[in-house]
Design a protein around this motif. Structure first.
Motif, PDB file in Angstrom:
ATOM      1  N   MET A  90      -0.620   1.752  -7.716  1.00 37.63           N
ATOM      2  CA  MET A  90      -0.445   3.044  -8.383  1.00 37.63           C
ATOM      3  C   MET A  90      -0.560   4.201  -7.387  1.00 37.63           C
ATOM      4  N   THR A 145      -4.257  -0.924  -9.079  1.00 37.96           N
ATOM      5  CA  THR A 145      -4.723   0.435  -8.790  1.00 37.96           C
ATOM      6  C   THR A 145      -4.250   0.893  -7.418  1.00 37.96           C
ATOM      7  N   THR A 198      -1.597   5.606 -20.519  1.00 33.19           N
ATOM      8  CA  THR A 198      -2.307   4.340 -20.399  1.00 33.19           C
ATOM      9  C   THR A 198      -2.386   3.635 -21.755  1.00 33.19           C
ATOM     10  N   PRO A 232      -4.572  -3.248 -14.200  1.00 32.24           N
ATOM     11  CA  PRO A 232      -5.209  -2.129 -13.497  1.00 32.24           C
ATOM     12  C   PRO A 232      -6.378  -2.547 -12.612  1.00 32.24           C
ATOM     13  N   ALA A 240      -6.052   6.172 -13.831  1.00 33.55           N
ATOM     14  CA  ALA A 240      -4.702   6.562 -14.223  1.00 33.55           C
ATOM     15  C   ALA A 240      -4.735   7.694 -15.247  1.00 33.55           C
ATOM     16  N   MET A 244       0.180   2.936 -16.971  1.00 33.21           N
ATOM     17  CA  MET A 244      -0.712   1.897 -16.472  1.00 33.21           C
ATOM     18  C   MET A 244      -1.200   1.108 -17.672  1.00 33.21           C
TER      19      MET A 244
END
Length: 320
Positions: A21, A18, A56, A13, A49, A36
């Motif tokens: 995403m 990121t 997550t 992440p 996330a 994530m």
């Protein structure tokens, strides 16, 4: 029938994960976020996330395997490190998950969408490096016109856009990019250099590509390069030539000495590029992030299409 989307997970992440995403959520045709994954509970990427309603875990790949959503995950993007990727890939392959590798581990075939995406269909697809994604298409463009003896690339990125993963993989960056220059670019010999520029304000990603090939029609070489720039720009809108392509004729009586190849003459082609990011996560100077995640997204969408068409998707879901 409504279009199908497949769930994906992102491991890592940080800056790249990121940004990817956000691209999946905003731009993907065939993918939707499922999870994530990180190892730091205080990670900004994990927090973002979670705020977006995405599952997550801060327990790494093992945590991903324990998530309820994992049984519906078809594709995993790995944005961690080359050293960690081998372990991640082994576990994911055992579950029949398609892996897209954004590290320089290079377990699977090198993939640059403008060059060979449609020709590759492996369970692990390697996205080379940010510098490779930006520069190797130019080497390949010259290679389509004339035999390339040597190609050297210099990728200059803002220090602020280089996260811990990028910094930890500098050696792997140079080796993987060099190998891909030869494999995908068609050069007999390749060399890659990355520069982390600490300038303030941060500078946009800049790339220099120097190619020594056999003599060729300069107009044909330039046309091939411009066509390739358009192909990359189709999925990386901020990709462009900084100035017109430059040529120098290297005469036989004044050859250049190419390491391990010896004296070579012909046509030297110099290409200067810049890559402006879409500013999805970091500011627009982070073109190195944008070209890597844009290429990975293009690869993910293609692999999702193939999994849907072949009927092997683990968690096929109809969406409207």
């Amino acid at each position: 029938m409504p279009p199908h989307k497949l769930k994906v997970a992102i491991i890592g992440p940080g800056n790249i994960g990121t940004d990817l995403m956000i691209k999946v959520m905003r731009n993907s045709q065939h993918l939707e976020m499922g999870a994530m994954v990180g190892v730091d509970p205080k990670s900004d990427g994990l927090a973002r996330a979670e705020r977006l309603g995405i599952a997550t875990t801060a327990e790494g790949i093992e945590g991903l395997l324990r998530l309820d959503v994992f049984e519906d995950i078809d594709i995993v993007f790995d944005a961690t490190s080359a050293s960690a990727h081998k372990h991640h890939n082994a576990l994911l392959q055992a579950h029949g998950v398609q892996v897209i590798d954004l590290t320089p581990a290079a377990i699977g075939p090198y993939v640059i969408p403008a060059i060979n995406l449609e020709a590759e269909n492996a369970s692990n697809m390697n996205m080379v490096t940010c510098g490779g994604q930006a520069t190797i298409p130019m080497v390949a463009a010259v290679s389509r016109v004339a035999k390339v003896h040597y190609a050297e690339i210099v990728a200059s990125i803002s220090s602020k856009s280089a996260g811990p993963g990028t910094r930890a993989n500098i050696d792997e960056f140079t080796e993987t990019t060099k190998a891909a220059i030869e494999k995908l670019g068609g050069a007999e010999r390749g060399k890659a250099i990355i520069v982390l520029n600490p300038a303030e304000p941060p500078l946009i990603m800049r790339d220099s590509v120097f190619v020594l090939s056999e003599l060729a029609d300069q107009a044909l070489v330039e046309a091939s390069i411009e066509k390739m720039v358009a192909a990359v720009k189709a999925y990386v809108p901020g990709y462009r030539l900084k100035q017109r392509v430059q040529f120098d004729v290297i005469a036989p009586e004044h050859p250049l000495n190419v390491p391990r190849l010896g004296p070579r003459h012909g046509l030297k082609t110099s290409v200067y590029l810049e890559v402006e990011g879409a500013a999805h996560y970091l500011p627009s100077y982070a073109g190195n992030l944008d070209i890597m995640t844009s290429a990975a997204l293009a690869c993910g969408d293609m692999m999702a299409q193939r999994r849907i068409a072949s009927g092997i998707a683990r968690g096929l879901k109809e969406t409207t």
